[in-house]
Scaffold this motif. Structure first.
Motif, PDB file in Angstrom:
ATOM      1  N   GLU A 144       0.687  -1.106   0.014  1.00  0.00           N
ATOM      2  CA  GLU A 144       0.224  -0.083  -0.093  1.00  0.00           C
ATOM      3  C   GLU A 144       1.077   1.297  -0.105  1.00  0.00           C
ATOM      4  N   PHE A 145       1.909   1.281   0.642  1.00  0.00           N
ATOM      5  CA  PHE A 145       2.676   2.275   0.565  1.00  0.00           C
ATOM      6  C   PHE A 145       3.445   2.506  -0.586  1.00  0.00           C
ATOM      7  N   ALA A 146       3.649   1.591  -1.325  1.00  0.00           N
ATOM      8  CA  ALA A 146       4.421   1.858  -2.772  1.00  0.00           C
ATOM      9  C   ALA A 146       3.257   2.316  -3.632  1.00  0.00           C
ATOM     10  N   ARG A 147       2.016   1.800  -3.591  1.00  0.00           N
ATOM     11  CA  ARG A 147       0.829   2.482  -4.397  1.00  0.00           C
ATOM     12  C   ARG A 147       0.495   3.774  -4.096  1.00  0.00           C
ATOM     13  N   GLN A 148       0.624   4.131  -2.885  1.00  0.00           N
ATOM     14  CA  GLN A 148       0.088   5.510  -2.303  1.00  0.00           C
ATOM     15  C   GLN A 148       1.269   6.406  -2.779  1.00  0.00           C
ATOM     16  N   LYS A 149       2.365   5.979  -2.477  1.00  0.00           N
ATOM     17  CA  LYS A 149       3.582   6.974  -3.139  1.00  0.00           C
ATOM     18  C   LYS A 149       3.448   7.104  -4.595  1.00  0.00           C
ATOM     19  N   GLU A 150       3.048   6.450  -5.319  1.00  0.00           N
ATOM     20  CA  GLU A 150       2.960   6.477  -7.022  1.00  0.00           C
ATOM     21  C   GLU A 150       1.994   7.099  -7.009  1.00  0.00           C
ATOM     22  N   LEU A 151       0.868   7.306  -6.467  1.00  0.00           N
ATOM     23  CA  LEU A 151      -0.340   7.970  -6.789  1.00  0.00           C
ATOM     24  C   LEU A 151      -0.058   9.543  -6.501  1.00  0.00           C
ATOM     25  N   SER A 152       0.491   9.674  -5.104  1.00  0.00           N
ATOM     26  CA  SER A 152       0.726  10.980  -4.812  1.00  0.00           C
ATOM     27  C   SER A 152       1.800  11.817  -5.780  1.00  0.00           C
ATOM     28  N   GLU A 153       2.673  10.844  -6.221  1.00  0.00           N
ATOM     29  CA  GLU A 153       3.442  11.605  -7.226  1.00  0.00           C
ATOM     30  C   GLU A 153       3.017  12.025  -8.505  1.00  0.00           C
ATOM     31  N   GLN A 154       1.751  11.103  -8.846  1.00  0.00           N
ATOM     32  CA  GLN A 154       1.066  11.694 -10.158  1.00  0.00           C
ATOM     33  C   GLN A 154      -0.112  12.436  -9.689  1.00  0.00           C
ATOM     34  N   ASN A 155      -0.212  13.014  -8.377  1.00  0.00           N
ATOM     35  CA  ASN A 155      -1.085  14.041  -8.133  1.00  0.00           C
ATOM     36  C   ASN A 155      -2.765  13.382  -8.202  1.00  0.00           C
ATOM     37  N   VAL A 156      -2.603  11.970  -8.159  1.00  0.00           N
ATOM     38  CA  VAL A 156      -4.024  11.391  -8.299  1.00  0.00           C
ATOM     39  C   VAL A 156      -4.571  11.210  -6.861  1.00  0.00           C
ATOM     40  N   SER A 157      -3.866  10.990  -5.909  1.00  0.00           N
ATOM     41  CA  SER A 157      -3.995  11.033  -4.485  1.00  0.00           C
ATOM     42  C   SER A 157      -3.581  11.816  -3.614  1.00  0.00           C
ATOM     43  N   ALA A 158      -4.489  12.144  -2.691  1.00  0.00           N
ATOM     44  CA  ALA A 158      -4.072  13.308  -1.741  1.00  0.00           C
ATOM     45  C   ALA A 158      -2.746  12.862  -1.022  1.00  0.00           C
ATOM     46  N   LEU A 159      -1.876  13.678  -0.769  1.00  0.00           N
ATOM     47  CA  LEU A 159      -0.761  13.537   0.239  1.00  0.00           C
ATOM     48  C   LEU A 159      -1.200  13.010   1.476  1.00  0.00           C
ATOM     49  N   LYS A 160      -2.142  13.435   2.239  1.00  0.00           N
ATOM     50  CA  LYS A 160      -2.284  12.872   3.491  1.00  0.00           C
ATOM     51  C   LYS A 160      -2.424  11.510   3.654  1.00  0.00           C
ATOM     52  N   VAL A 161      -3.151  10.731   2.450  1.00  0.00           N
ATOM     53  CA  VAL A 161      -3.422   9.401   2.579  1.00  0.00           C
ATOM     54  C   VAL A 161      -2.012   8.611   2.667  1.00  0.00           C
ATOM     55  N   PHE A 162      -1.309   9.254   1.695  1.00  0.00           N
ATOM     56  CA  PHE A 162       0.060   8.466   1.437  1.00  0.00           C
ATOM     57  C   PHE A 162       0.632   8.612   2.914  1.00  0.00           C
ATOM     58  N   GLN A 163       0.726   9.734   3.594  1.00  0.00           N
ATOM     59  CA  GLN A 163       1.518   9.954   4.978  1.00  0.00           C
ATOM     60  C   GLN A 163       0.801   9.051   5.916  1.00  0.00           C
ATOM     61  N   GLN A 164      -0.520   8.847   5.968  1.00  0.00           N
ATOM     62  CA  GLN A 164      -1.100   7.797   6.984  1.00  0.00           C
ATOM     63  C   GLN A 164      -0.615   6.288   6.589  1.00  0.00           C
ATOM     64  N   THR A 165      -0.512   6.074   5.500  1.00  0.00           N
ATOM     65  CA  THR A 165       0.108   4.692   5.087  1.00  0.00           C
ATOM     66  C   THR A 165       1.478   4.508   5.537  1.00  0.00           C
ATOM     67  N   ALA A 166       2.130   5.417   5.276  1.00  0.00           N
ATOM     68  CA  ALA A 166       3.563   5.536   5.841  1.00  0.00           C
ATOM     69  C   ALA A 166       3.599   5.557   7.234  1.00  0.00           C
ATOM     70  N   SER A 167       2.957   5.872   8.074  1.00  0.00           N
ATOM     71  CA  SER A 167       2.952   6.094   9.354  1.00  0.00           C
ATOM     72  C   SER A 167       2.775   4.950   9.885  1.00  0.00           C
ATOM     73  N   GLU A 168       1.523   4.116   9.477  1.00  0.00           N
ATOM     74  CA  GLU A 168       1.130   2.873   9.880  1.00  0.00           C
ATOM     75  C   GLU A 168       1.905   1.996   9.654  1.00  0.00           C
ATOM     76  N   ARG A 169       2.576   1.950   8.643  1.00  0.00           N
ATOM     77  CA  ARG A 169       3.716   0.859   8.066  1.00  0.00           C
ATOM     78  C   ARG A 169       4.931   1.058   9.102  1.00  0.00           C
ATOM     79  N   ASN A 170       5.307   2.295   9.666  1.00  0.00           N
ATOM     80  CA  ASN A 170       6.376   2.325  10.524  1.00  0.00           C
ATOM     81  C   ASN A 170       5.948   1.687  11.925  1.00  0.00           C
ATOM     82  N   GLN A 171       4.781   1.808  12.183  1.00  0.00           N
ATOM     83  CA  GLN A 171       4.263   1.215  13.332  1.00  0.00           C
ATOM     84  C   GLN A 171       4.325  -0.179  13.582  1.00  0.00           C
ATOM     85  N   VAL A 172       3.885  -0.692  12.627  1.00  0.00           N
ATOM     86  CA  VAL A 172       3.661  -2.137  12.233  1.00  0.00           C
ATOM     87  C   VAL A 172       5.092  -2.869  12.400  1.00  0.00           C
ATOM     88  N   ARG A 173       5.938  -2.098  11.553  1.00  0.00           N
ATOM     89  CA  ARG A 173       7.348  -2.575  11.521  1.00  0.00           C
ATOM     90  C   ARG A 173       8.011  -2.921  12.863  1.00  0.00           C
TER      91      ARG A 173
END
Length: 429
Positions: A144-173
């Protein structure tokens, strides 16, 4: 008439009593003075004995003088074998649980990594399950982190969603890493948990090789992480802990060589070197000194008592050959030639006259009376022994220049002195 008879009887009794008293007085006056008991013989001191020429020859007695020699001085110390703190281990449970296996006995040797106990804890199953779930969650979040990163770079998805995904990913790790450490701490494999192989048991292993000195729990007992299961003592770093009194402390320095004799080795000598000197003086005015053994031995047992000899170098002392010193009743003695008279043997029967000092003995023409040599027993204190000679501390009035000392055959002289003392006790006067 009766009165006359009574008076005559009384007169007769009075006359008879007077005659009896006069006879006793005359007998007493006529009796010559009883001969006085013979005066006690003046005998010589009990520490003096005379040996004839034949006795000297048979006992191989030789005379000499006290010498001044350079002998090595030693300081005698007491101590024990000890082990450093890192060689004494308390075995505890890493996590609480029930002891299901404890194959240990006091005195049993164990190797590093050997299983000491097997403990059951049902909570370990939940821990492994949580690890597997978080691992799966982290796999999803990585994608999900890889997908949201790609979407944010293409301005398809909001940056906020990408940041939430990255934060949750770090917590689980982070959580996954902590769970993996907890599993590895009790010896369980995180990979086995990912494969679905869960276990409610973990084992406690020996952190080092050594000897089991105590087993504190039993099978079936529940233990907390702070409970001691067993105690293990290793032989690594075994050292001698010596007790040095305050007055001897100036003679001690680091690096000095010492000889060690353990009480359970029958006089076998080991060597070592002083490494540390504690500066704290105990209540008994002693200091603890550490000495390392030159050749460590894994078979040695901690707390074994020992005696140590510390070489203080050579000094010039009064010394005699070892054959010149005798021991009797826990004390040391030497013998010197003396002019004192030895005790004489006397046995007088009733009515026998004592010999006069001026009594003349019949000698044949040309015959001379033969006399032996008289020796006196002198108490000494023995010191260090080296090269067949022992240091002796002599009485203050001892004349080193004039005294002739028995340097060989001293025990022969002692035997004669003891024999003479035994005979003297039985003399009848």
């Amino acid at each position: 008439m009766k009165q006359i008879i009574f008076c005559l009887s009384l007169l007769w009794l009075t006359t008879a009593c007077n005659q009896t008293a006069d006879q006793k007085t005359a007998t007493t006056e006529a009796k010559p003075d009883a001969p006085h008991e013979e005066d006690a013989h003046k005998e010589g001191p009990a520490d003096v004995v005379e040996l004839s020429t034949d006795q000297l020859r048979i006992g191989a007695v030789e005379l000499g003088q006290v010498e001044n020699r350079n002998l090595g001085q030693q300081l005698q110390l007491n101590g024990r074998l000890a082990v450093p703190a890192q060689s004494q281990v308390a075995i505890t449970a890493i996590q609480g649980g029930f002891v299901r296996s404890l194959p240990l006995l006091p005195g049993q040797p164990v190797r590093k990594g050997q299983v000491l106990a097997r403990i059951q804890n049902p909570e370990l199953v939940a821990l492994q399950q949580e690890y597997a779930e978080n691992h799966s969650r982290l796999t999803y979040l990585d994608a999900e982190f890889a997908r949201q990163k790609e979407l944010s770079e293409q301005n398809v998805s909001a940056l906020k969603v990408f940041q939430q995904t990255a934060s949750e990913r770090n917590q689980v790790r982070s959580r996954l890493g902590g769970l993996a450490q907890r599993l590895q701490l009790v010896g369980l494999s995180p990979q086995a948990a990912l494969n679905g192989t869960f276990s409610a048991y973990y084992v406690v292993t020996a952190p080092m090789s050594g000897i089991v000195t105590n087993v504190a729990v039993t099978n079936g007992q529940f233990v907390q992480p702070s409970d001691v299961i067993a105690q293990l003592t290793g032989s690594q770093g075994l050292y001698a802990e010596l007790t040095v009194f305050e007055k001897d402390l100036p003679q001690i320095r680091e690096g000095q060589r010492i000889s060690l004799r353990l009480n359970n080795e029958g006089g076998k000598e080991r060597s070592g070197r002083i490494t540390y000197i504690n500066r704290a003086i105990d209540a008994d005015r002693s200091v603890r000194v550490v000495a390392k053994l030159d050749q460590p031995d894994a078979r040695l047992s901690p707390n074994t008592f020992l005696k140590a000899g510390l070489d203080l170098g050579k000094s010039r002392v009064t010394a005699l050959p070892e054959g010149a010193i005798v021991s009797a009743e826990g004390k040391d003695y030497i013998f010197i030639v003396t002019d004192e008279k030895a005790p004489e043997e006397h046995e007088h029967e009733e009515g026998e006259k004592a010999h006069s000092d001026k009594e003349e003995h019949d000698h044949k023409p040309g015959e001379t009376e033969q006399h032996g040599t008289t020796f006196k027993q002198i108490p000494v204190r023995r010191g260090v022994t080296e090269g067949g000679y022992s240091q002796v501390t002599l009485p203050a009035d001892f004349d080193l220049a004039k005294a002739r000392v028995v340097v060989k055959g001293a025990y022969a002289v002692l035997s004669q002195l003891q024999a003479a003392s035994g005979e003297e006790e039985g003399h009848a006067h």
